[in-house]
Design a protein around this motif. Structure first.
Motif, PDB file in Angstrom:
ATOM      1  N   ALA A   1       0.816   4.612 -10.952  1.00 13.07           N
ATOM      2  CA  ALA A   1       1.930   4.841 -11.875  1.00 13.07           C
ATOM      3  C   ALA A   1       2.292   3.623 -12.706  1.00 13.07           C
ATOM      4  N   ALA A   2       2.008   2.416 -12.201  1.00 13.32           N
ATOM      5  CA  ALA A   2       2.438   1.221 -12.925  1.00 13.32           C
ATOM      6  C   ALA A   2       1.575   0.033 -12.543  1.00 13.32           C
ATOM      7  N   ASP A   3       1.525  -0.958 -13.415  1.00 17.50           N
ATOM      8  CA  ASP A   3       0.839  -2.204 -13.092  1.00 17.50           C
ATOM      9  C   ASP A   3       1.532  -2.858 -11.898  1.00 17.50           C
ATOM     10  N   GLY A   4       0.739  -3.585 -11.103  1.00 19.45           N
ATOM     11  CA  GLY A   4       1.310  -4.292  -9.964  1.00 19.45           C
ATOM     12  C   GLY A   4       1.669  -3.406  -8.798  1.00 19.45           C
ATOM     13  N   GLN A   5       1.098  -2.210  -8.745  1.00 19.06           N
ATOM     14  CA  GLN A   5       1.418  -1.287  -7.656  1.00 19.06           C
ATOM     15  C   GLN A   5       0.931  -1.832  -6.313  1.00 19.06           C
ATOM     16  N   VAL A   6      -0.132  -2.608  -6.340  1.00 19.83           N
ATOM     17  CA  VAL A   6      -0.594  -3.327  -5.157  1.00 19.83           C
ATOM     18  C   VAL A   6      -0.654  -4.809  -5.506  1.00 19.83           C
ATOM     19  N   THR A   7      -0.676  -5.652  -4.490  1.00 20.46           N
ATOM     20  CA  THR A   7      -0.796  -7.092  -4.703  1.00 20.46           C
ATOM     21  C   THR A   7      -2.118  -7.547  -4.105  1.00 20.46           C
ATOM     22  N   TYR A   8      -3.055  -7.915  -4.956  1.00 17.00           N
ATOM     23  CA  TYR A   8      -4.382  -8.288  -4.479  1.00 17.00           C
ATOM     24  C   TYR A   8      -4.356  -9.643  -3.775  1.00 17.00           C
ATOM     25  N   ALA A   9      -5.073  -9.724  -2.659  1.00 18.95           N
ATOM     26  CA  ALA A   9      -5.119 -10.965  -1.892  1.00 18.95           C
ATOM     27  C   ALA A   9      -5.867 -12.066  -2.637  1.00 18.95           C
ATOM     28  N   ASP A  10      -6.819 -11.696  -3.516  1.00 18.02           N
ATOM     29  CA  ASP A  10      -7.602 -12.711  -4.220  1.00 18.02           C
ATOM     30  C   ASP A  10      -6.950 -13.162  -5.525  1.00 18.02           C
ATOM     31  N   GLY A  11      -5.742 -12.665  -5.797  1.00 24.34           N
ATOM     32  CA  GLY A  11      -5.012 -13.101  -6.970  1.00 24.34           C
ATOM     33  C   GLY A  11      -5.330 -12.355  -8.250  1.00 24.34           C
ATOM     34  N   THR A  12      -6.235 -11.383  -8.199  1.00 23.39           N
ATOM     35  CA  THR A  12      -6.558 -10.589  -9.387  1.00 23.39           C
ATOM     36  C   THR A  12      -5.316  -9.830  -9.851  1.00 23.39           C
ATOM     37  N   VAL A  13      -5.110  -9.782 -11.158  1.00 24.01           N
ATOM     38  CA  VAL A  13      -3.966  -9.061 -11.713  1.00 24.01           C
ATOM     39  C   VAL A  13      -4.205  -7.557 -11.551  1.00 24.01           C
ATOM     40  N   ALA A  14      -3.290  -6.888 -10.883  1.00 21.20           N
ATOM     41  CA  ALA A  14      -3.461  -5.464 -10.549  1.00 21.20           C
ATOM     42  C   ALA A  14      -2.909  -4.570 -11.659  1.00 21.20           C
ATOM     43  N   THR A  15      -3.616  -4.524 -12.778  1.00 22.43           N
ATOM     44  CA  THR A  15      -3.250  -3.569 -13.822  1.00 22.43           C
ATOM     45  C   THR A  15      -3.726  -2.182 -13.401  1.00 22.43           C
ATOM     46  N   LYS A  16      -3.223  -1.153 -14.056  1.00 26.30           N
ATOM     47  CA  LYS A  16      -3.655   0.206 -13.729  1.00 26.30           C
ATOM     48  C   LYS A  16      -5.156   0.345 -13.952  1.00 26.30           C
ATOM     49  N   ASP A  17      -5.645  -0.234 -15.045  1.00 28.04           N
ATOM     50  CA  ASP A  17      -7.074  -0.156 -15.347  1.00 28.04           C
ATOM     51  C   ASP A  17      -7.894  -0.846 -14.265  1.00 28.04           C
ATOM     52  N   GLN A  18      -7.450  -2.022 -13.815  1.00 27.41           N
ATOM     53  CA  GLN A  18      -8.175  -2.774 -12.787  1.00 27.41           C
ATOM     54  C   GLN A  18      -8.163  -2.030 -11.457  1.00 27.41           C
TER      55      GLN A  18
ATOM     56  N   LEU B   1     -14.983  -4.422  -3.929  1.00 23.32           N
ATOM     57  CA  LEU B   1     -14.912  -3.385  -2.899  1.00 23.32           C
ATOM     58  C   LEU B   1     -13.695  -3.593  -2.006  1.00 23.32           C
ATOM     59  N   GLN B   2     -13.395  -4.845  -1.674  1.00 21.19           N
ATOM     60  CA  GLN B   2     -12.214  -5.109  -0.846  1.00 21.19           C
ATOM     61  C   GLN B   2     -10.930  -4.767  -1.596  1.00 21.19           C
ATOM     62  N   ARG B   3     -10.911  -5.054  -2.896  1.00 22.01           N
ATOM     63  CA  ARG B   3      -9.740  -4.675  -3.685  1.00 22.01           C
ATOM     64  C   ARG B   3      -9.626  -3.157  -3.759  1.00 22.01           C
ATOM     65  N   GLY B   4     -10.751  -2.487  -3.949  1.00 24.59           N
ATOM     66  CA  GLY B   4     -10.739  -1.021  -4.012  1.00 24.59           C
ATOM     67  C   GLY B   4     -10.297  -0.401  -2.708  1.00 24.59           C
ATOM     68  N   PHE B   5     -10.721  -1.003  -1.590  1.00 23.06           N
ATOM     69  CA  PHE B   5     -10.270  -0.522  -0.286  1.00 23.06           C
ATOM     70  C   PHE B   5      -8.764  -0.681  -0.156  1.00 23.06           C
ATOM     71  N   GLN B   6      -8.231  -1.782  -0.660  1.00 23.89           N
ATOM     72  CA  GLN B   6      -6.784  -2.007  -0.596  1.00 23.89           C
ATOM     73  C   GLN B   6      -6.041  -0.941  -1.395  1.00 23.89           C
ATOM     74  N   VAL B   7      -6.571  -0.587  -2.564  1.00 26.67           N
ATOM     75  CA  VAL B   7      -5.945   0.467  -3.366  1.00 26.67           C
ATOM     76  C   VAL B   7      -6.010   1.797  -2.625  1.00 26.67           C
ATOM     77  N   TYR B   8      -7.177   2.088  -2.035  1.00 31.49           N
ATOM     78  CA  TYR B   8      -7.286   3.337  -1.266  1.00 31.49           C
ATOM     79  C   TYR B   8      -6.279   3.350  -0.117  1.00 31.49           C
ATOM     80  N   LYS B   9      -6.205   2.251   0.627  1.00 33.13           N
ATOM     81  CA  LYS B   9      -5.335   2.184   1.806  1.00 33.13           C
ATOM     82  C   LYS B   9      -3.865   2.322   1.432  1.00 33.13           C
ATOM     83  N   GLU B  10      -3.445   1.643   0.362  1.00 28.62           N
ATOM     84  CA  GLU B  10      -2.026   1.606   0.024  1.00 28.62           C
ATOM     85  C   GLU B  10      -1.580   2.746  -0.882  1.00 28.62           C
ATOM     86  N   VAL B  11      -2.514   3.382  -1.582  1.00 25.87           N
ATOM     87  CA  VAL B  11      -2.142   4.434  -2.536  1.00 25.87           C
ATOM     88  C   VAL B  11      -2.756   5.780  -2.171  1.00 25.87           C
ATOM     89  N   CYS B  12      -4.078   5.810  -2.014  1.00 23.40           N
ATOM     90  CA  CYS B  12      -4.782   7.096  -1.866  1.00 23.40           C
ATOM     91  C   CYS B  12      -4.719   7.672  -0.455  1.00 23.40           C
TER      92      CYS B  12
END
Length: 287
Positions: free
Chosen positions: A219-236, A64-75
């Motif tokens: 648009a591409a892998d690594g569009q965000v940088t997760y704080a927990d070190g998870t690899v930010a692929t488009k699928d993830q 959920l925290q990773r998803g919030f980061q994607v929402y904040k930085e992209v959506c």
């Protein structure tokens, strides 16, 4: 006299309905409706699993925290989250200090009123505020998006069939229309030559009419940088933000699941006690 007339009128009405039904069926068989591009090439959401699925599902706080980061930085640049307040982010595992920092540092300030002049103004958000819209109003939103209105995402996971799976599929479903085939192996532009996606839209077979105004947000892998070190692929990233929007649509889902389990246990115990009471009360009575 009135009763026979009423019966005849009712029979006439039933007869008309039967005639319409039969003629409609005959017409459907003899002249079936024309196939549409949406019906033939719209795809059902992909199969994807979320930790919150099922009657015993629970949210994965890190996801959920990773998803919030994607929402904040992209959506959040285009989509609002009107039904969620900053203080609700405590449920994601953020501390009170972190929630205050998130609210204060939000890119869009909260609409307010200047107390001295009464004129519209903005101010830094507080934890009690709802997530502010990135646009001042609908006109500004449409002007910035080629007349398309970005929907609010608060309840999107409840508003769409298959919820999180639909969001995940939409975000990962952008593809080239040329050469696209459906599950039956039919090629889109060969079956429907006039169905070419307009230049201002983007082809996505998981969207209702196949053409969506929103360009691919991931648009591409690594569009965000997760704080927990998870690899930010488009699928993830797509899966994480879909999980976050499932939470935003139903933040009390875990409590509902717990209540449901407690109610089922109570009903099982009550049923067992009722059965033994029945046997005890009627034990001395022979049938």
């Amino acid at each position: 006299m009135v009763r026979p007339i009423a019966m005849l009128a009712g029979l006439g009405f039933v007869g008309i309905l039967l005639y319409s039904l039969i003629m409609g069926a005959v017409s459907f068989i003899s002249e079936p409706p024309a196939k549409t591009v949406e019906h033939e090439f719209h795809l059902h959401p992909k199969e994807v699993h979320f930790a919150s699925d099922g009657p015993l599902g629970k949210f994965d706080r890190q996801q959920l925290q990773r998803g919030f980061q994607v929402y904040k930085e992209v959506c959040a640049a285009c989509h609002s989250l009107h039904q969620v307040a900053f203080r609700d982010f405590k449920d994601l595992g953020f501390s009170e200090a972190e929630v205050k920092a998130i609210a204060k540092g939000w890119a869009t300030e909260t609409p307010s009123v200047n107390p001295e002049t009464g004129e519209p103004a903005t101010r830094k958000s507080t934890p009690a505020d709802k997530i502010p819209s990135p646009y001042a109003n609908e006109v500004a939103a449409r002007a910035a998006n080629n007349n398309a209105l970005p929907p609010d995402l608060s309840l999107m996971a409840k508003a769409r069939h298959d919820g999180g799976a639909y969001i995940y599929s939409l975000l990962t479903g952008y593809t080239d229309q040329k050469g696209f085939k459906n599950h039956a192996g039919q090629e889109l532009l060969k079956e429907f030559p006039d169905a070419k996606t307009p230049d201002s839209l983007h082809f996505n077979p998981y969207f209702a009419n196949l053409n969506i105004a929103m360009p691919p947000p991931l648009a591409a892998d690594g569009q965000v940088t997760y704080a927990d070190g998870t690899v930010a692929t488009k699928d993830q990233m797509a899966k994480d933000v879909a999980a976050f929007l499932i939470w935003s649509a139903e933040p009390k889902l875990e409590a509902r699941h717990q209540t449901g389990v407690a109610v089922i246990i109570f009903l099982l115990i009550a049923t067992t006690l009722a059965w033994f009471s029945y046997r005890n009360i009627w034990a001395g009575i022979k049938h």
